[in-house]
Design an enzyme around this catalytic site. Structure first.
Site, mmCIF file in Angstrom:
data_model
loop_
_atom_site.group_PDB
_atom_site.id
_atom_site.type_symbol
_atom_site.label_atom_id
_atom_site.label_comp_id
_atom_site.label_asym_id
_atom_site.label_seq_id
_atom_site.Cartn_x
_atom_site.Cartn_y
_atom_site.Cartn_z
ATOM 1 N N ASP A 115 29.587 29.229 59.281
ATOM 2 C CA ASP A 115 28.798 30.379 58.852
ATOM 3 C C ASP A 115 29.406 31.187 57.718
ATOM 4 O O ASP A 115 28.974 32.317 57.468
ATOM 5 C CB ASP A 115 28.540 31.298 60.044
ATOM 6 C CG ASP A 115 27.562 30.691 61.033
ATOM 7 O OD1 ASP A 115 26.522 30.183 60.587
ATOM 8 O OD2 ASP A 115 27.843 30.714 62.241
ATOM 9 N N ASP A 174 20.308 25.695 60.476
ATOM 10 C CA ASP A 174 20.798 26.937 59.874
ATOM 11 C C ASP A 174 21.837 26.672 58.775
ATOM 12 O O ASP A 174 21.988 27.470 57.841
ATOM 13 C CB ASP A 174 21.458 27.836 60.924
ATOM 14 C CG ASP A 174 20.752 27.879 62.265
ATOM 15 O OD1 ASP A 174 20.206 26.845 62.689
ATOM 16 O OD2 ASP A 174 20.788 28.942 62.914
#
Length: 395
Positions: A115, A174
């Protein structure tokens, strides 16, 4: 009896369009200016609720929810502040944005998950774009180096989460969002290998994550030694075979962004296919703010996800830049509907309420009973980004 139930469901699904029709719309230029002014005031409320060393996430049952800087959402607060400052030039907002950057700066060497793009590009990327400070660029470059350590050559992808009892080498949709930082660093004086990784990852994802209708699985688990697919599943969606709404938004945004950096027509085709899946889905409500999953149980009584709507609006505005004719009109018009819906009373907080967040009614992870029908920091971020993009490209 069944006909009466179906009629009630249809009426509820159409309620968004009815409420929109009854409310006169502001001109978009006025709405955007009003929203950034509101955000300036509202984020002063939010800032008071953040303990030192934490980043804001949500607000539920009258309590502010803040997380450690290693949480994947830690970059969205500072990124939102930079969008607000860019439009308003409010010095108090700028000071808060700089302080928020300082809080998360050490994440540049973090390698615990995929991330880093969310954490460091949404924050320092916007800061560098607006200020041009070389120290911000250096942090973005170091963050790309950290993210590259998670690339798995056998899989031809960046590993999302670490190995666990559930997963061997999971890659989630994602992860497409984190490729923006990799592309940008290579295009701005950094190692070209980062963009090569981004392209390879995007190609692997096209191959393995999508169904023929352009909907996406959430998780693909790989054998890290051979690169073979072990299984295709979900973690936050309604079912392994369902179309988790925010995941479709990540995919739409991700391939639109990949086309921006590469001009590869395969990515544009993929983005347009995803957009048509979303916009033509029979379960997309008239106000175009999706239910948390396109296949959620209990539609039209299922929870909405304002974060997915904001994300999709921002992505569609960019995709419209790369299309022509009816498609361009369709994508821009859909984004406008989403923006107007999110700015209306059904999703928009009142000043001083909602813990200082802008939007209500997002859904984080419904199957995990986590963050259901609450504000979420990334909903605000992509809403502000959509407003800024509209102003830049269409006004």
């Amino acid at each position: 009896m069944m006909k009466k139930i179906n009629l009630a469901a249809t009426l509820l699904l159409l309620i968004g369009s009815v409420s929109c029709a009854q409310s006169p719309k502001k001109p978009m230029a006025q709405l955007i200016n009003d929203e950034f002014k509101f955000a300036t005031d509202q984020y002063q409320v939010l800032a008071k609720n953040i303990p030192a060393g934490k980043t804001p996430q949500s607000f539920d049952k009258g309590k502010s929810i803040n997380y450690d800087i290693k949480w994947w959402c830690s970059g969205f607060y500072s990124g939102s502040l930079w969008y607000i400052y860019e439009q308003t030039k409010d010095e108090g907002i700028k000071q808060e944005a700089e302080a928020a950057l300082k809080t998360i700066e050490s994440n540049q060497t973090y390698t615990g998950n995929h991330d880093l793009g969310f954490m460091m590009y949404c924050s320092f990327g916007n800061a560098y774009r607006i200020t041009g400070k070389p120290e911000y660029k250096a942090i973005i470059q170091r963050s790309a180096e950290s993210l590259a350590t998670r690339y798995r050559p056998a899989v031809k992808s960046i590993q999302s989460w670490n190995k666990s009892k559930l997963w061997e080498c999971p890659v989630i949709i994602d992860n497409m969002m984190n490729l923006e930082m990799m592309n940008w660093v290579s295009d701005n004086g950094g190692n070209p290998k980062y963009k090569e990784i981004a392209i390879t990852h995007a190609n692997t994802t096209i191959k393995n994550h999508f169904r023929p209708d352009f909907s996406s699985y959430h998780v693909v688990d790989y054998n890290p030694q051979t690169g073979e697919v072990i299984r295709k599943a979900t973690w936050q969606g309604a079912a392994n075979c369902s179309a988790w709404s925010r995941g479709q938004g990540w995919a739409l945004y991700g391939y639109t962004m990949m086309y921006r950096f590469t001009k590869d027509e395969a990515y544009l085709k993929q983005a347009k296919g995803i957009a048509h899946f979303i916009l033509n889905h029979p379960n997309l409500p008239a106000d175009k703010i999706p239910f948390w999953d396109f296949d959620a149980q209990g539609i039209p009584f299922a929870k909405r996800d304002a974060s997915a709507g904001a994300l999709m609006a921002s992505a569609l505005l960019e995709l419209a830049q790369y299309t022509k004719g009816n498609e361009k009109t369709e994508f821009k018009s859909a984004a406008e509907t989403m923006i107007y819906s999110l700015s209306g009373s059904a999703y928009h907080a009142k000043l001083g309420e909602n813990g200082g967040f802008l939007l209500m009614h997002s859904t984080g992870a419904y199957p995990l009973n986590s963050e259901i029908d609450v504000p979420l920091i990334y909903a605000d971020y992509y809403y502000l980004e959509a407003l800024a993009r509209y102003k830049k490209w269409y006004l």
